[in-house]
Motif scaffolding. Sequence first.
Motif: not given
Length: 427
Positions: A181-184, A189-200, A239-240
């Motif tokens: 849910k945090l990744l979603a 929210e278009a927060v900058p980060g390496e979300w694809e790598r973390i999701s993998s 980010h916040e």
Amino acid sequence: MESEAVTTPFGRRPMSLALLLKQRRGEAIAAGTTRNKWKLFRSVCEARAGLSVTDRALTVLDALLSFYPEDELSSEKGLVVFPSNTQLSLRARGMAAATLRRHLAVLVEAGLISRKDSPNGKRYVRRDRAGGIDEAYGFSLAPLLARASEIEAMAARLAADRQMLRAMKERLTICRRDIAKLLAAAVEEAVPGEWERISSLFHALLQRIPKAATLDNLPPILEKLETIRLNIINTLESHEKVQMASTNESRFERHIQNSNPESLSESEPGLETGQEARPDDQPSAELKNNGQGRREDGGQGLQAVPRTHAGRLKSFPLGKVLQACPDIIDYGSGGAIGSWRDLMAAAVTVRAMLRVSPPAYEEACSVMGPENAATVMACILQRGGCINSAGGYLRDLTRRAGRGEFALGPMLMALLRAKDTPIGMAS
């Protein structure tokens, strides 16, 4: 209860030294030992995995115990039961004779019962003139009573392991849900980060969760998942804070009109020992008086903006933190730390290396703030040779910070002095 006789098996069953040893161990019961047979049977059921017996063998043991006339197994009384095959089969839920013999052999091999065979292999009892039992041939429950303490301890240990495993599975389930849910939320929210790598990485770890989870194979996966969750939380919080800082700066520009921009204090925070507001807090509107003793705002004065996060520790420039704690730079991405986000990511790696639990670090982040918690982890790493338990030390500092008894200044100053580095922090 000690017997000098040795009971050898009837018929073709051979005698062995292991069988003799089990007989002797079953006869060595301390005087006065008693157990409720059904409570002891429950302990046997709970310790089944450690005793290497099947559920069908436990059904046969249940039937044998039902032939013992008393509820209490006692070393002072006879412990031999002598049911016929027909009666034993009926009380074992109609188990076939061949199956019955096989599971009786399992109970004997597990050391829970022993055979006391008669000269002709039959099970019977010889009574005296008063009607009491003079001699009985059948199955002895003495080994079960002799191992009562061992079985109860084994049952308690296995029950504790099952409870711990269940709690660990619950933590794993919650952690999986939180990360998903945090990744979603981060993507939404278009927060900058390496979300694809973390999701993998997250899905790769999920594939490694074994179907038969144990206390040996589950903790490493759970620890890695909790580290991922903490990294995501830190990134979202950073980010916040950036968003809040931008909002505050624009608010000041609208409300504070000062003809002399140099009149506001812009210096970096110094190494102070007291609890102060953090540098990203809203500064109070302090104006210098001019040389003639009047304010440059025309004498009206400015309304002071109240500070926020007053209970948080005072932060220090990243450069000074790295100057005092250079060892943490090796744990940064690519062997370098160029921002607070890099320092917080390196602190998570150091936390896992120093065996600081995720709950302890999360509490430190909550009380001190993520940047200060990362700074404290850098200091702990720098002083690693002097600290026996990094987790306990961090928890102690967190408690002191919550009471307002801890400040980062003295800790950083001590590390700088130890390196013989000039201290030039502006106040």
